[in-house]
Motif scaffolding. Sequence first.
Motif, PDB file in Angstrom:
ATOM      1  N   LEU A 115      14.315-129.682 -43.183  1.00  0.00           N
ATOM      2  CA  LEU A 115      14.748-128.878 -44.329  1.00  0.00           C
ATOM      3  C   LEU A 115      13.574-128.091 -44.908  1.00  0.00           C
ATOM      4  O   LEU A 115      13.744-126.976 -45.410  1.00  0.00           O
ATOM      5  CB  LEU A 115      15.357-129.788 -45.400  1.00  0.00           C
ATOM      6  N   ARG A 116      12.388-128.646 -44.804  1.00  0.00           N
ATOM      7  CA  ARG A 116      11.200-127.996 -45.339  1.00  0.00           C
ATOM      8  C   ARG A 116      10.957-126.628 -44.683  1.00  0.00           C
ATOM      9  O   ARG A 116      10.428-125.713 -45.309  1.00  0.00           O
ATOM     10  CB  ARG A 116       9.979-128.908 -45.125  1.00  0.00           C
ATOM     11  N   THR A 117      11.367-126.475 -43.444  1.00  0.00           N
ATOM     12  CA  THR A 117      11.139-125.214 -42.721  1.00  0.00           C
ATOM     13  C   THR A 117      12.395-124.350 -42.627  1.00  0.00           C
ATOM     14  O   THR A 117      12.347-123.269 -42.053  1.00  0.00           O
ATOM     15  CB  THR A 117      10.628-125.501 -41.300  1.00  0.00           C
ATOM     16  N   ALA A 118      13.504-124.830 -43.192  1.00  0.00           N
ATOM     17  CA  ALA A 118      14.785-124.137 -43.008  1.00  0.00           C
ATOM     18  C   ALA A 118      14.791-122.739 -43.613  1.00  0.00           C
ATOM     19  O   ALA A 118      15.365-121.805 -43.037  1.00  0.00           O
ATOM     20  CB  ALA A 118      15.922-124.968 -43.596  1.00  0.00           C
ATOM     21  N   ILE A 119      14.154-122.568 -44.787  1.00  0.00           N
ATOM     22  CA  ILE A 119      14.167-121.259 -45.432  1.00  0.00           C
ATOM     23  C   ILE A 119      13.380-120.251 -44.592  1.00  0.00           C
ATOM     24  O   ILE A 119      13.861-119.156 -44.293  1.00  0.00           O
ATOM     25  CB  ILE A 119      13.582-121.335 -46.852  1.00  0.00           C
ATOM     26  N   GLY A 120      12.169-120.623 -44.196  1.00  0.00           N
ATOM     27  CA  GLY A 120      11.342-119.728 -43.389  1.00  0.00           C
ATOM     28  C   GLY A 120      11.977-119.386 -42.058  1.00  0.00           C
ATOM     29  O   GLY A 120      11.767-118.287 -41.524  1.00  0.00           O
ATOM     30  N   ASN A 121      12.757-120.317 -41.514  1.00  0.00           N
ATOM     31  CA  ASN A 121      13.425-120.082 -40.228  1.00  0.00           C
ATOM     32  C   ASN A 121      14.768-119.377 -40.389  1.00  0.00           C
ATOM     33  O   ASN A 121      15.505-119.221 -39.401  1.00  0.00           O
ATOM     34  CB  ASN A 121      13.633-121.408 -39.492  1.00  0.00           C
ATOM     35  N   GLU A 122      15.106-119.003 -41.620  1.00  0.00           N
ATOM     36  CA  GLU A 122      16.365-118.312 -41.929  1.00  0.00           C
ATOM     37  C   GLU A 122      17.572-119.115 -41.463  1.00  0.00           C
ATOM     38  O   GLU A 122      18.548-118.570 -40.920  1.00  0.00           O
ATOM     39  CB  GLU A 122      16.378-116.913 -41.305  1.00  0.00           C
ATOM     40  N   GLU A 123      17.529-120.416 -41.718  1.00  0.00           N
ATOM     41  CA  GLU A 123      18.646-121.285 -41.343  1.00  0.00           C
ATOM     42  C   GLU A 123      19.636-121.476 -42.488  1.00  0.00           C
ATOM     43  O   GLU A 123      20.741-121.987 -42.268  1.00  0.00           O
ATOM     44  CB  GLU A 123      18.112-122.658 -40.891  1.00  0.00           C
ATOM     45  N   LEU A 124      19.250-121.088 -43.711  1.00  0.00           N
ATOM     46  CA  LEU A 124      20.154-121.208 -44.850  1.00  0.00           C
ATOM     47  C   LEU A 124      20.970-119.925 -44.996  1.00  0.00           C
ATOM     48  O   LEU A 124      20.488-118.830 -44.710  1.00  0.00           O
ATOM     49  CB  LEU A 124      19.370-121.467 -46.137  1.00  0.00           C
ATOM     50  N   SER A 125      22.196-120.069 -45.461  1.00  0.00           N
ATOM     51  CA  SER A 125      23.058-118.919 -45.700  1.00  0.00           C
ATOM     52  C   SER A 125      23.986-119.239 -46.864  1.00  0.00           C
ATOM     53  O   SER A 125      24.087-120.386 -47.300  1.00  0.00           O
ATOM     54  CB  SER A 125      23.876-118.569 -44.449  1.00  0.00           C
ATOM     55  N   LEU A 126      24.649-118.214 -47.375  1.00  0.00           N
ATOM     56  CA  LEU A 126      25.604-118.389 -48.466  1.00  0.00           C
ATOM     57  C   LEU A 126      26.995-117.963 -48.030  1.00  0.00           C
ATOM     58  O   LEU A 126      27.170-116.958 -47.339  1.00  0.00           O
ATOM     59  CB  LEU A 126      25.200-117.560 -49.692  1.00  0.00           C
ATOM     60  N   LEU A 127      27.980-118.772 -48.418  1.00  0.00           N
ATOM     61  CA  LEU A 127      29.374-118.378 -48.374  1.00  0.00           C
ATOM     62  C   LEU A 127      29.855-118.301 -49.821  1.00  0.00           C
ATOM     63  O   LEU A 127      29.210-118.846 -50.724  1.00  0.00           O
ATOM     64  CB  LEU A 127      30.214-119.373 -47.571  1.00  0.00           C
ATOM     65  N   TYR A 128      30.989-117.651 -50.034  1.00  0.00           N
ATOM     66  CA  TYR A 128      31.450-117.423 -51.396  1.00  0.00           C
ATOM     67  C   TYR A 128      32.902-117.852 -51.534  1.00  0.00           C
ATOM     68  O   TYR A 128      33.781-117.375 -50.809  1.00  0.00           O
ATOM     69  CB  TYR A 128      31.294-115.939 -51.759  1.00  0.00           C
ATOM     70  N   GLN A 129      33.149-118.787 -52.469  1.00  0.00           N
ATOM     71  CA  GLN A 129      34.493-119.285 -52.733  1.00  0.00           C
ATOM     72  C   GLN A 129      35.124-118.449 -53.841  1.00  0.00           C
ATOM     73  O   GLN A 129      34.711-118.515 -54.999  1.00  0.00           O
ATOM     74  CB  GLN A 129      34.433-120.748 -53.174  1.00  0.00           C
ATOM     75  N   PRO A 130      36.133-117.628 -53.517  1.00  0.00           N
ATOM     76  CA  PRO A 130      36.738-116.777 -54.542  1.00  0.00           C
ATOM     77  C   PRO A 130      37.434-117.595 -55.635  1.00  0.00           C
ATOM     78  O   PRO A 130      37.998-118.658 -55.372  1.00  0.00           O
ATOM     79  CB  PRO A 130      37.761-115.945 -53.756  1.00  0.00           C
TER      80      PRO A 130
END
Length: 385
Positions: A132-147
């Motif tokens: 998890l420590r490297t997830a941001i730099g590796n662009e592994e996080l993303s957002l979905l949006y619940q209407p």
Amino acid sequence: MNHALSPAATELTPHILEFLQGLAARLGLTALVYVPAARDRVVQLSGTADRLPDLRRVGERRLAEPQAASADADHLSFVPVHDTGGEVTGVVVAEHSPRGNWSERDEAVLAFCVGSVAGQFDDPALTLTEELRTAIGNEELSLLYQPEYDLLTGQVIAAEALVRWQHPTRGELQPADFIELAEQSGLIKPIGDWVIDSAVRTLGQWRLVVPQLRFRMRVNVSPVQMTDTDMLERVARALDEFDVPGSLVSIELTERETPRDLREVARVVRGLKELGVTSAIDDLATGYSTLSQLRALPVDMIKIDRSLVTGIDEDPRAQSIVTAMIGLALNFGLEVVAEGVQNEREVATLLALGCTRAQGHFLSRPLTADALFELVHTERPVSLE
């Protein structure tokens, strides 16, 4: 001597941490680290972070060539860690002062103590935390949006930003799989900052296309983040950078536990109001902290937890609880949103009880930013029948 433990080590039990910290102090160690045989991480058990890279290299070299001599051997000790089958799963590297009085007895004590807790070093939670420590730099996080829908008109009026982790080997992970680890390890701050920036940036990009867009973006924030000293600065900076009015952003505080310092959280909530940002208590259920938070925090909205919404059309007790919550919200001057709506019967029941806003898979599953913008921009009302 600094014996502070790194965030990576905080998944070990407090008893084991205290034991290892005390061991390092008693033996006069300047650093104590664990390098697993997979060589995918290093766990700092004591010492300062500046020595981690060197000790990791030395540990990996020892794992590759167990009998090889080390130029630093006069002030380094190595304790191999084995699994129950006798296979080497890693090595603990201990650094002691070259000017110290390290003895064979110290070596034996170190080996015995490491052996007694070695099973802790390969806790899966430790591995996940390091990834998890490297997830941001590796662009592994993303957002979905619940209407979020207005149940009276069928229009989308807001959306909740939901973080996902596309793990390289485990696939898509939900917040429940890693947010608690992030809070415990201190990673919640960089992850939370990324979520705030990403959600506000998305809204800012939409407003470049549709300047008159009036749509509220809701961002989840943990109690840990709400007591962070630069929380207000982070939100203000995102609003300014992406040219988004504060009135179009709402911060949602999860209700799964009572914040340790309600007064500090209340101060942040008031500061958000000064920025024009509204706030909500998310996942509101029947927890012991409900009334204390409503009394102490000047929030603008409550979101009723899905556990009370699911099957509400057939559950008179849930209906009574939700009716009481809606009445309480009205007395406090708060808006109400129901979460987790799964069918039209639940929609009808919520409307009958006086709740006119909701979200859930029956209305819409979480969407990508592009899909949500298309839905909002075209203003197609959803059929609730």
